[in-house]
Design an enzyme around this catalytic site. Structure first.
Site: not given
Ligand code: NAD
Length: 487
Positions: A159, A257, A290, A464
């Protein structure tokens, strides 16, 4: 299948390879990256596996001793240069990010890319402050040091991939670690540009490595690599659980996060004009934020007036092509995610929810979804309890302050909370009771890099930002020397 080593977007050449040890390297297979704007093919990217990931970790490990030995001032130089290059390329980087993520060009140009440059600059400068501290006792002098920990594995979501990557790369490198970054597979391009700019800025080979790939393959291989000493992850709660559990096997500290379901509370003494304006902002970037306040909690006595204002403000949001500077709500990231969001809305309506506004796909088709507010929703319903990560808010009423706090705290999440009131005592009382990493009073999304950031409950592990980033990326060491024993 041919594998292009670079593609061009808006005149910008973007390497479509891994960046390992200062060199561009291809992988044996690829995955395909589409633009959410109109689903056109953007690039074929390396689908890395353990071979590529382990090579990147080895490169980072080899580069570590020399980078760690530099002073923070020496490390700051190329990081500040990188920030400068990002600022010079603000508009082209913004265009690439919009093309790949579907996030609005206006926000990317005006805020997001600038913030990415500032992430590097802020932490490069902040690291100058973390030098030695000494605690004296009767028998020893304790010299406390923040030593770099080694190789940091950084994993980011789609995102805001460029900004969120610099939020991790900045403090990790400034503290003297080397890095392997795994960008999101749904929007990988801007992280390739980050690698390219690091080379231009004079970051030595191997200090920053970027390995593309699918999460379950490349990401999982990175987290389980025994040479990794820190894992910093931003993404969904579900993935966070898997990552934390894998890292636990190697006893590696993890910063997570994660997702949110943040309450947005409006009391009867609030400035309703301001509150309704900020409620409309929750739909920016199609709600793929998020921190978004997705649960509107409204004091009953002002519900009617606020509803009128909110409907007007939300109806005025231009939905459509994110390349247009007038657009505020762009497309969802993929067809799969679009269907997930629509599934949540359909099930809620089947369960008796009413769409105050929106309630389904947007008339212009593609991956565009109408800004939606659902009312008549139960606190224990799926739509109130789970993160949708789309332009979908719920609307619930409360009578008393206590009830507002109970509803606000009544999910498993704890990322952020918003409180709108003009009563100072109430603002303090309520903010103190809310379970959230950040509580915003009469504002939203204002993040000072010096302040801590993170989530409570299933929204995250650790904090962080500011010096908290260095608490995470460093090994804190105490050298206790007996007084009077050294010449
Ligand atoms: P996701 O968890 O599907 O993927 C995030 C990253 O993790 C990607 O690079 C993905 O390739 C990697 N990944 C996926 N499975 C993995 C595994 N088994 N091992 C290691 N890496 C793996 O999340 P998304 O769909 O890309 O992002 C949306 C989510 O992120 C939402 O839940 C949102 O709330 C959250 N988010 C949180 C913050 C925050 O600061 N708290 C900021 C932005 C987004």
């Amino acid at each position: 299948m041919t594998f292009p080593s670079s593609i061009k977007i808006e005149g910008v050449s973007i390497p479509t390879a891994n960046f390992i040890g200062g060199e561009w390297q291809e992988a044996s297979s690829t995955f395909v990256d589409y633009s959410p704007i109109d689903s056109h093919l953007l690039a074929e990217m390396p689908a890395s596996g353990p071979v590529e990931v382990n090579a990147a970790v080895e490169a980072a490990r080899s580069a570590f001793p020399e980078w760690a030995r530099l002073t923070p001032q020496q490390r700051a130089k190329p990081l500040l240069k990188m920030a400068e290059i990002i600022r010079e390329r603000n508009d082209s980087l913004a265009a690439v990010e919009t093309e790949d993520t579907g996030t609005i060009l206006l926000g990317n140009k005006k805020r997001v890319i600038k913030r990415a440059a500032y992430n590097l600059e802020f932490f490069a400068n902040k690291a100058l402050e973390i030098q030695g501290r000494s605690i004296e006792s009767e028998t020893v002098i304790n010299t406390v040091r923040y030593d770099p920990s080694g190789v940091a594995a950084l994993i980011t979501p789609w995102n805001a991939p460029f900004m969120l990557s610099t939020w991790k790369v900045g403090p990790a490198l400034a503290a003297g670690n080397t890095v392997v970054l795994k960008p999101p597979e749904w929007a990988p391009l801007s992280c390739s540009l980050l690698a390219e700019m690091s080379l231009e800025a004079g970051i030595p080979p191997g200090v920053l490595n970027v390995v593309h790939g699918i999460g379950e393959e490349a990401g999982a291989a990175l987290v389980s690599n025994p040479l990794v000493s820190r894992v910093s992850f931003t993404g969904s709660t579900e993935t966070g659980r898997q990552i934390a559990s894998t890292a636990a096997a190697n006893l590696v500290p993890v910063s997570c996060e994660l997702g949110g379901k943040s309450p947005f509370i409006v009391f009867d003494d609030a400035d309703l004009e301001l509150a309704s304006k900020e409620i409309a902002v929750q739909f920016h970037n199609a709600g793929e934020v998020c921190l978004a306040g997705t649960r509107l909690l409204v004091q009953s006595s002002i519900a009617k007036e606020l509803e009128e204002r909110v409907v007007k403000a939300v109806e005025a949001l231009p939905v459509g092509n994110p390349r247009l500077l007038s657009t505020r709500v762009g497309p969802l990231i993929t067809k799969e995610h679009f269907e997930r969001v629509d599934g949540f809305v359909k099930r809620a309506i089947q369960e008796g929810a009413r769409a105050m506004i929106g309630g389904g796909p947007h008339q212009q088709g593609g991956l565009y979804y109408s800004p939606t507010i659902l009312t008549d929703v139960a606190q224990d319903s799926e739509i109130v309890q789970n993160e949708v990560f789309g332009p979908v808010l719920t609307w619930q009423l409360f009578s008393e302050e206590e009830e507002a706090v109970e509803l606000a705290n009544g999910t498993r999440y704890g990322l952020a909370a918003m409180v709108f009131t003009t009563d100072a005592a109430r603002a303090r009382r309520v903010a103190e009771q809310l379970v959230a990493g950040t509580v915003w009073v009469n504002c939203f999304f204002i993040r000072d890099l010096a302040a801590p950031f993170g989530g409570s409950r299933i929204s995250g592990i650790g904090r962080e930002g500011g010096t908290w980033s260095f608490d995470f990326y460093c090994d804190v060491k105490n050298i206790a020397t007996r007084i009077g024993t050294l010449k």
